[in-house]
Scaffold this motif. Structure first.
Motif, mmCIF file in Angstrom:
data_model
loop_
_atom_site.group_PDB
_atom_site.id
_atom_site.type_symbol
_atom_site.label_atom_id
_atom_site.label_comp_id
_atom_site.label_asym_id
_atom_site.label_seq_id
_atom_site.Cartn_x
_atom_site.Cartn_y
_atom_site.Cartn_z
ATOM 1 N N ILE A 32 0.811 -1.222 0.000
ATOM 2 C CA ILE A 32 0.000 0.000 0.000
ATOM 3 C C ILE A 32 0.850 1.279 0.000
ATOM 4 C CG2 ILE A 32 -1.405 1.384 1.600
ATOM 5 C CD1 ILE A 32 -3.189 -0.120 -0.112
ATOM 6 N N PRO A 33 1.903 1.390 0.838
ATOM 7 C CA PRO A 33 2.716 2.609 0.782
ATOM 8 C C PRO A 33 3.348 2.858 -0.593
ATOM 9 C CG PRO A 33 3.110 1.464 2.839
ATOM 10 C CD PRO A 33 2.297 0.531 1.971
ATOM 11 N N ALA A 34 3.779 1.788 -1.268
ATOM 12 C CA ALA A 34 4.357 1.947 -2.605
ATOM 13 C C ALA A 34 3.314 2.435 -3.592
ATOM 14 C CB ALA A 34 4.957 0.610 -3.075
ATOM 15 N N VAL A 35 2.083 1.937 -3.477
ATOM 16 C CA VAL A 35 0.985 2.415 -4.328
ATOM 17 C C VAL A 35 0.736 3.886 -4.055
ATOM 18 C CG1 VAL A 35 -1.448 2.146 -4.893
ATOM 19 C CG2 VAL A 35 -0.070 0.123 -4.392
ATOM 20 N N GLY A 36 0.724 4.279 -2.769
ATOM 21 C CA GLY A 36 0.496 5.668 -2.405
ATOM 22 C C GLY A 36 1.548 6.595 -2.978
ATOM 23 N N GLU A 37 2.800 6.161 -2.977
ATOM 24 C CA GLU A 37 3.874 6.993 -3.528
ATOM 25 C C GLU A 37 3.719 7.156 -5.037
ATOM 26 O OE1 GLU A 37 7.684 5.540 -2.412
ATOM 27 O OE2 GLU A 37 7.210 5.526 -0.263
ATOM 28 N N GLU A 38 3.381 6.075 -5.740
ATOM 29 C CA GLU A 38 3.263 6.169 -7.200
ATOM 30 C C GLU A 38 2.117 7.070 -7.622
ATOM 31 O OE1 GLU A 38 2.384 3.279 -11.050
ATOM 32 O OE2 GLU A 38 3.566 2.517 -9.363
ATOM 33 N N PHE A 39 0.975 6.970 -6.930
ATOM 34 C CA PHE A 39 -0.205 7.748 -7.315
ATOM 35 C C PHE A 39 -0.363 9.036 -6.503
ATOM 36 C CE2 PHE A 39 -2.050 3.407 -8.559
ATOM 37 C CZ PHE A 39 -1.726 3.587 -9.906
ATOM 38 N N ALA A 40 0.564 9.311 -5.572
ATOM 39 C CA ALA A 40 0.450 10.467 -4.679
ATOM 40 C C ALA A 40 -0.937 10.499 -4.034
ATOM 41 C CB ALA A 40 0.719 11.767 -5.440
ATOM 42 N N GLY A 154 5.945 -7.726 0.003
ATOM 43 C CA GLY A 154 7.111 -7.038 0.540
ATOM 44 C C GLY A 154 8.294 -7.063 -0.407
ATOM 45 N N LEU A 155 8.581 -8.239 -0.963
ATOM 46 C CA LEU A 155 9.743 -8.363 -1.843
ATOM 47 C C LEU A 155 9.560 -7.609 -3.154
ATOM 48 C CD1 LEU A 155 10.660 -12.147 -1.334
ATOM 49 C CD2 LEU A 155 11.755 -10.134 -0.318
ATOM 50 N N LEU A 156 8.380 -7.738 -3.756
ATOM 51 C CA LEU A 156 8.155 -7.075 -5.041
ATOM 52 C C LEU A 156 8.112 -5.559 -4.892
ATOM 53 C CD1 LEU A 156 5.507 -9.500 -6.599
ATOM 54 C CD2 LEU A 156 7.894 -9.210 -7.293
ATOM 55 N N PHE A 285 4.290 0.605 10.438
ATOM 56 C CA PHE A 285 5.641 0.079 10.294
ATOM 57 C C PHE A 285 6.434 0.851 9.230
ATOM 58 C CE2 PHE A 285 4.258 -4.334 11.916
ATOM 59 C CZ PHE A 285 4.666 -4.015 13.205
ATOM 60 N N GLN A 286 5.791 1.172 8.094
ATOM 61 C CA GLN A 286 6.548 1.731 6.975
ATOM 62 C C GLN A 286 6.660 3.259 7.013
ATOM 63 O OE1 GLN A 286 6.096 -0.373 3.093
ATOM 64 N NE2 GLN A 286 4.488 -1.543 4.133
ATOM 65 N N TYR A 287 5.676 3.932 7.633
ATOM 66 C CA TYR A 287 5.753 5.394 7.696
ATOM 67 C C TYR A 287 6.269 5.901 9.043
ATOM 68 C CZ TYR A 287 3.279 6.029 3.265
ATOM 69 O OH TYR A 287 2.943 6.036 1.941
ATOM 70 N N VAL A 288 5.765 5.346 10.140
ATOM 71 C CA VAL A 288 6.165 5.831 11.461
ATOM 72 C C VAL A 288 7.504 5.228 11.887
ATOM 73 C CG1 VAL A 288 5.510 6.029 13.889
ATOM 74 C CG2 VAL A 288 3.756 6.187 12.113
ATOM 75 N N LEU A 295 10.835 -5.930 5.350
ATOM 76 C CA LEU A 295 10.716 -6.220 6.771
ATOM 77 C C LEU A 295 9.251 -6.281 7.201
ATOM 78 C CD1 LEU A 295 11.934 -6.720 9.523
ATOM 79 C CD2 LEU A 295 12.268 -4.242 9.782
ATOM 80 N N ALA A 296 8.440 -5.322 6.711
ATOM 81 C CA ALA A 296 7.014 -5.337 7.056
ATOM 82 C C ALA A 296 6.357 -6.619 6.566
ATOM 83 C CB ALA A 296 6.323 -4.115 6.454
ATOM 84 N N GLY A 297 6.655 -7.009 5.321
ATOM 85 C CA GLY A 297 6.088 -8.241 4.776
ATOM 86 C C GLY A 297 6.520 -9.466 5.552
ATOM 87 N N SER A 298 7.780 -9.474 6.020
ATOM 88 C CA SER A 298 8.275 -10.613 6.795
ATOM 89 C C SER A 298 7.557 -10.726 8.132
ATOM 90 C CB SER A 298 9.785 -10.472 7.024
ATOM 91 O OG SER A 298 10.476 -10.473 5.793
ATOM 92 N N ILE A 299 7.285 -9.587 8.775
ATOM 93 C CA ILE A 299 6.565 -9.602 10.051
ATOM 94 C C ILE A 299 5.159 -10.172 9.850
ATOM 95 C CG2 ILE A 299 5.530 -8.142 11.837
ATOM 96 C CD1 ILE A 299 7.928 -6.240 11.460
ATOM 97 N N PHE A 300 4.469 -9.723 8.791
ATOM 98 C CA PHE A 300 3.119 -10.222 8.527
ATOM 99 C C PHE A 300 3.148 -11.691 8.133
ATOM 100 C CE2 PHE A 300 2.191 -5.614 7.390
ATOM 101 C CZ PHE A 300 1.600 -5.358 8.615
ATOM 102 N N LEU A 301 4.196 -12.108 7.434
ATOM 103 C CA LEU A 301 4.341 -13.520 7.067
ATOM 104 C C LEU A 301 4.408 -14.387 8.319
ATOM 105 C CD1 LEU A 301 4.966 -15.919 5.186
ATOM 106 C CD2 LEU A 301 7.364 -15.191 5.226
#
Length: 456
Positions: A32-40, A154-156, A285-288, A295-301
């Motif tokens: 989601i954060p990567a999507v937010g950055e691409e589309f602002a 997370g990896l992609l 995890f990714q913004y704060v 790392l975020a994906g690994s925690i959720f995994l």
């Protein structure tokens, strides 16, 4: 009767189909954060990406389940796989956030087709002594889809692009559809010749759409108007279903069965409390905390594997002691998790949110199997299919409502601004408020499941 080889192939194909929606949902949560950055995109727009999926699945689950009885489960399941294929490609190529949201809504329609038919197909094609194992495989495939989705998302997102996530489902959907076409002979339509309740379907989908969209628009006037219209549509649906000869949902039986109604209410309230946590933790995890997507994906995994490892145990535990007591223990753990999150900040030791996350996922593992046992135990044998579809709809409605509550909080705090370094304090304020709200809802779910246990 299918041969043993055909039964194994069909079980495998159904499990593949059942893993696709969890894979895409989990992967997109992490990305989601990567999507937010691409589309602002601001947090409200980002919130609609998973919400659109849950909303569509909730709207169409029972209608497609009923149509599967009339027109055939194999046909509806295969059509759902085709919709997955199209929706995944549309998401991968989406040039804007609104188009991505539309693609996720379409994926939710496909998910409703698959969710509504997968267990029914296995129940109809397999002998009784093979059903339990096949259903276990199907549930394991769903958890496997979640785990792989968290890892892939997370990896992609870190090494490539979030769009690559949606290149995985099309070939898997094609493989599953091909196996079903080749090895599942005939069609499963137990209510062939019955007329679908088209007016009931229109009312039920309209009701869910108006209620959920209205909730997400609060406190605006449009939100209140949509909620009022949704309640009016719900009243019309209830009246219609009590009078029609072939109802979409047998309201009269449900109203007479208090344990069944309370168990479903518990699922709805608990899902509203505990379903948006992955989205919120991904942002935290990714913004704060400034974790990267890997790392975020690994925690959720890891946490999804914890849940998967516990559900079998809690299911067996609810066979030995009262299911509502096990479910209440799960709700209590979820309450403790959200209580620990209500005051988190950037300086909070990282062990606190991680421990809270573990408490929430363990709570989910303790809550879900027992409450499903309560639902099936409260239903008459002839209502097992309806009860199964109804409880799944309550879960999806709760997931949609949970995300809608998050959307309202972000809309009030952000006012259309994107998440940047300057607006992270606003994000933290929103998260604290939401964790407090979900704490209160978890307490309410504990009360409802207690009442369900007393009524059983």
């Amino acid at each position: 009767m299918l041969s043993p080889v055909e039964r194994r192939y069909t079980t495998f194909a159904v499990a593949l189909g059942s893993s696709l929606a969890p894979f895409m949902v989990a992967g997109l949560f992490v990305a989601i954060p990567a999507v937010g950055e691409e589309f602002a995109a601001d947090p409200v727009i980002l919130g609609w990406i998973p919400t659109a999926f849950f909303l569509a699945a909730a709207m169409f689950l029972i209608p497609f389940g009923r149509n599967a009885d009339i027109y055939g489960g194999k046909r509806i399941f295969s059509l759902g796989l085709a919709v997955y294929f199209i929706a995944a490609l549309a998401a991968a190529l989406a040039p804007t956030a609104p188009i991505l949201i539309g693609a996720r809504f379409l994926a939710g329609v496909g998910a409703a087709m698959v969710f509504a038919t997968s267990f029914a197909l296995l129940g109809l094609i397999l002998p009784e002594d093979e059903r339990g194992a096949a259903l276990g495989i199907n549930i394991a495939a769903s958890f496997g889809g979640f785990a792989l989705g968290f890892l892939a998302g997370g990896l992609l997102a870190y090494y490539s692009t979030w769009r690559a996530l949606f290149l995985v489902p099309p070939p898997v959907a094609l493989l599953s559809a091909g196996i079903i076409r080749r090895h599942l002979r005939g069609e499963c339509a137990l209510s062939r010749g019955t007329r679908p309740d088209l007016f009931g379907i229109a009312l039920s989908t309209t009701t869910i759409l108006l209620l959920m969209v209205g909730l997400s628009l609060l406190p605006a006037v449009q939100g209140a108007a949509a909620l009022a219209a949704g309640l009016a549509s719900l009243g019309t649906f209830i009246v219609h279903e009590t009078k029609t000869a072939d109802p979409l949902l047998d309201i009269r039986t449900l109203l007479r069965n208090r344990p069944l109604a309370l168990a479903n209410a518990a699922v709805l309230v608990y899902s509203t409390a505990g379903s948006a946590y992955v989205y919120l933790f991904s942002l935290y995890f990714q913004y704060v905390r400034e974790f990267d997507a890997r790392l975020a994906g690994s925690i959720f995994l890891v946490t999804s594997l914890v849940t998967a490892s516990l559900v079998g145990y809690t299911g067996r535990l609810s066979d030995r002691i009262s299911p509502h007591l096990v479910a209440m223990a799960g709700a209590a753990m979820t309450i403790a998790g959200f209580a620990a999150l209500s005051f988190i900040g950037p300086a909070t030791p990282v062990a606190v949110p991680v421990l809270a996350l573990v408490l929430i996922v363990v709570g989910i593992a303790f809550f879900q199997p027992p409450v499903y046992t309560l639902v099936i135990g409260a239903a008459e044998r002839a209502m097992y299919g309806v009860a199964s579809g109804l409880v799944e709809t309550m879960r999806l409605l709760g997931m949609t409502a949970s995300m809608a509550v998050a959307i309202v909080a972000f809309a009030l705090n952000f006012g259309g601004m994107a998440i940047t370094e300057e607006t992270v304090p606003l994000l933290l304020t929103s998260l604290q408020a939401l964790f407090s709200i979900y704490f209160c809802l978890s307490v309410a779910s504990l009360l409802v499941i207690w009442l369900a246990g007393r009524a059983a």
